[in-house]
Every structure is written in structure tokens, then in C-alpha cells.
Write a protein that holds these residues in place. Sequence first.
Motif, PDB file in Angstrom:
ATOM      1  N   LEU A   1       0.830  -1.203   0.000  1.00  0.00           N
ATOM      2  CA  LEU A   1       0.000   0.000   0.000  1.00  0.00           C
ATOM      3  C   LEU A   1       0.864   1.253   0.000  1.00  0.00           C
ATOM      4  O   LEU A   1       0.578   2.215  -0.726  1.00  0.00           O
ATOM      5  CB  LEU A   1      -0.920  -0.010   1.227  1.00  0.00           C
ATOM      6  N   MET A   2       1.933   1.238   0.783  1.00  0.00           N
ATOM      7  CA  MET A   2       2.838   2.385   0.842  1.00  0.00           C
ATOM      8  C   MET A   2       3.491   2.627  -0.513  1.00  0.00           C
ATOM      9  O   MET A   2       3.608   3.776  -0.956  1.00  0.00           O
ATOM     10  CB  MET A   2       3.902   2.144   1.914  1.00  0.00           C
ATOM     11  N   ALA A   3       3.913   1.557  -1.186  1.00  0.00           N
ATOM     12  CA  ALA A   3       4.538   1.715  -2.498  1.00  0.00           C
ATOM     13  C   ALA A   3       3.561   2.295  -3.513  1.00  0.00           C
ATOM     14  O   ALA A   3       3.948   3.067  -4.398  1.00  0.00           O
ATOM     15  CB  ALA A   3       5.063   0.372  -2.985  1.00  0.00           C
ATOM     16  N   ARG A   4       2.299   1.944  -3.362  1.00  0.00           N
ATOM     17  CA  ARG A   4       1.288   2.461  -4.290  1.00  0.00           C
ATOM     18  C   ARG A   4       0.964   3.918  -3.999  1.00  0.00           C
ATOM     19  O   ARG A   4       0.817   4.732  -4.919  1.00  0.00           O
ATOM     20  CB  ARG A   4       0.023   1.606  -4.193  1.00  0.00           C
ATOM     21  N   VAL A   5       0.829   4.253  -2.717  1.00  0.00           N
ATOM     22  CA  VAL A   5       0.463   5.624  -2.337  1.00  0.00           C
ATOM     23  C   VAL A   5       1.630   6.588  -2.511  1.00  0.00           C
ATOM     24  O   VAL A   5       1.456   7.731  -2.934  1.00  0.00           O
ATOM     25  CB  VAL A   5      -0.041   5.656  -0.876  1.00  0.00           C
ATOM     26  N   LEU A   6       2.843   6.106  -2.201  1.00  0.00           N
ATOM     27  CA  LEU A   6       4.027   6.968  -2.248  1.00  0.00           C
ATOM     28  C   LEU A   6       4.883   6.652  -3.472  1.00  0.00           C
ATOM     29  O   LEU A   6       6.092   6.474  -3.364  1.00  0.00           O
ATOM     30  CB  LEU A   6       4.851   6.808  -0.957  1.00  0.00           C
ATOM     31  N   ARG A   7       4.246   6.585  -4.633  1.00  0.00           N
ATOM     32  CA  ARG A   7       4.996   6.280  -5.858  1.00  0.00           C
ATOM     33  C   ARG A   7       6.087   7.300  -6.124  1.00  0.00           C
ATOM     34  O   ARG A   7       7.137   6.963  -6.672  1.00  0.00           O
ATOM     35  CB  ARG A   7       4.034   6.233  -7.050  1.00  0.00           C
ATOM     36  N   TRP A   8       5.873   8.550  -5.715  1.00  0.00           N
ATOM     37  CA  TRP A   8       6.853   9.603  -5.971  1.00  0.00           C
ATOM     38  C   TRP A   8       8.154   9.372  -5.227  1.00  0.00           C
ATOM     39  O   TRP A   8       9.195   9.901  -5.614  1.00  0.00           O
ATOM     40  CB  TRP A   8       6.271  10.965  -5.567  1.00  0.00           C
ATOM     41  N   GLN A   9       8.137   8.543  -4.152  1.00  0.00           N
ATOM     42  CA  GLN A   9       9.366   8.317  -3.399  1.00  0.00           C
ATOM     43  C   GLN A   9      10.371   7.460  -4.159  1.00  0.00           C
ATOM     44  O   GLN A   9      11.549   7.459  -3.833  1.00  0.00           O
ATOM     45  CB  GLN A   9       9.042   7.623  -2.071  1.00  0.00           C
ATOM     46  N   ARG A  10       9.925   6.739  -5.170  1.00  0.00           N
ATOM     47  CA  ARG A  10      10.838   5.842  -5.893  1.00  0.00           C
ATOM     48  C   ARG A  10      12.001   6.601  -6.537  1.00  0.00           C
ATOM     49  O   ARG A  10      13.080   6.056  -6.731  1.00  0.00           O
ATOM     50  CB  ARG A  10      10.065   5.089  -6.967  1.00  0.00           C
TER      51      ARG A  10
END
Length: 281
Positions: free
Chosen positions: A265-274
Motif C-alpha cells: 500500500l505504501m509503495a502504491r500511495v508513495l509512488r513519488w518516493q521511488r
Amino acid sequence: MQTASERLRAAFFPNLRWVLTKIERIAVPLLLVAVWEAFSRSGALPQALLPPPSAVLHALGDWMFGIDGSAQDYSGTWLRNALASTMRVAAGFAIAAALGIVLGTAIGWSRAIEATVEPTLQMLRPIPPVSWIPLAIIWFGIADRPAIFLVFLGAFFPVLMNTIHGVKAIDRNLIRAGAMMGASERQLLTDIVVPAALPSIFAGLRIAVGSAWMLTVTAEMVAVKSGVGYVLWDSYYFLRYDMVIAAMVSIGLLGFLSDYGIKLLMARVLRWQRTTVRRGA
């Protein structure tokens, strides 16, 4: 134009890298299991006190699938107990997450609320959740509710503190820019403050879900007559240490899956962090 050797390397080395990555992830667990198996079978301790992994795996298999009845009364009941524990974790964790995020945002945003509410919360925070067990049993009886209450207590403060930190750590220039653009206080909170605090909030959620599993197992040992924790404690009374360790493995697996779900869920919500966060080599 690629030569035959270049095409071979292009096809082989990506697969080799994938294989090596998988080996790195399982090498340490496999080594620990091998050492445990060898030590248990060496006779240094009776196998009844330290069952080898093979015996634990056999007990876990019968607990899950009812293979040969070696788990006795618990043969084939793993799914029912795992679902009971998961339900308690999910209920307590959901309440803690909702209240912790809302209250943490309010405390981090408003000095008046911080001055009014935070001192009381900071007095309650050092109290171990397990110390609430007698009161929880008195208030809620022997059922799901005391376990959910204890899970809530264990998960609430990690979410609260990380949310407060996330809100307070926001770059004030972002808030000033939003205010200059005419954003209302509600818009500042929903469009700037909460999104900017999400990395800290998710960190709190990951800590909280681990605490939630620890507390539900503790509650099931004392105040509930079902779940993985209850099986662990009941097996201890009957000296079934293979089942005790199987229950411990189950708790670890369920906790891992819960944390993995939050990571997805975090990877989906915080895509900009990649593109902004450093990853390990």
C-alpha cells in the motif's frame, strides 16, 4: 549487431542476478535452520525440549491440514485460529490507525490542541499495554473485546507519535506557499500537510502492526479461548513444544504478511518516493 556470445551473456546474466538475489534472501534462514536441526539432533538437549525443525514442520503441517492427527485436538484447525487472531488484529489496528492519524495530525498542527491533549497522552504512553489486561478482562469479559482493546493500545501510540513527527517536520515553506495561493486551513491540511506526512505515518503503521500482533497473542494467552496465541499457551501446558514453536512460526508469518501488505500500500500511495529515496545497493 550482437555476436552469439553477447546474446548469450544478455540472456544469462539477468537470470543469474535474479537467482543470486533469491539465494541471498534465503541463505541466512536456511543456515539457521540447518544449525538448529543439527544441534537438536546432537543430544545436547532432549528433543522434547528443543524439537528439530523437521518435527516443528510436521506439527505445523498437521495443524494446518490435519495430516495424521499428531497435533491432537488442534489437527486441521490452523486456518480457524489464524482467522480469529487476524480479525482481532485488524479490528484493533484499524481503530488505532484512524484515531492515531486524526489525533496526531491535530496535535502536530495546532499548538492549542498539543498543549491540551499531549501531556495526558505522554503520561499514558509509558504504561505497558499488558498492564491493562486485568482491567480489560473486568471491563469486557473473556471474549474478543479485551484482545481488540489491547491491540488498540499497542498500535495507537506508534501511529500517533509518527504522525505528530511527520506533521511537525513539514517544510514550512510549503505551507507558506499554499497560504499565499489562497488555500484554506482545511485545504492546507488535506492537500499539503497530510500528503507530506505520509512517509512518517506509514512508518508508524508498520511499527504498529508488529505491536498489534504481539498484543493480540498476549491477550489470547490470558483473555481469549481461541487464536494462535491461545494454541501456543495451551500447547505449553501439555508440553507440546513442537506446537509452541509452530505457533511462534505462524505468528511470525502472519506478522510478515501484514507488514508486507502495508508495504504494498505504501509503495502504491508513495509512488513519488521511488525517484527521491535512496535504495540499498
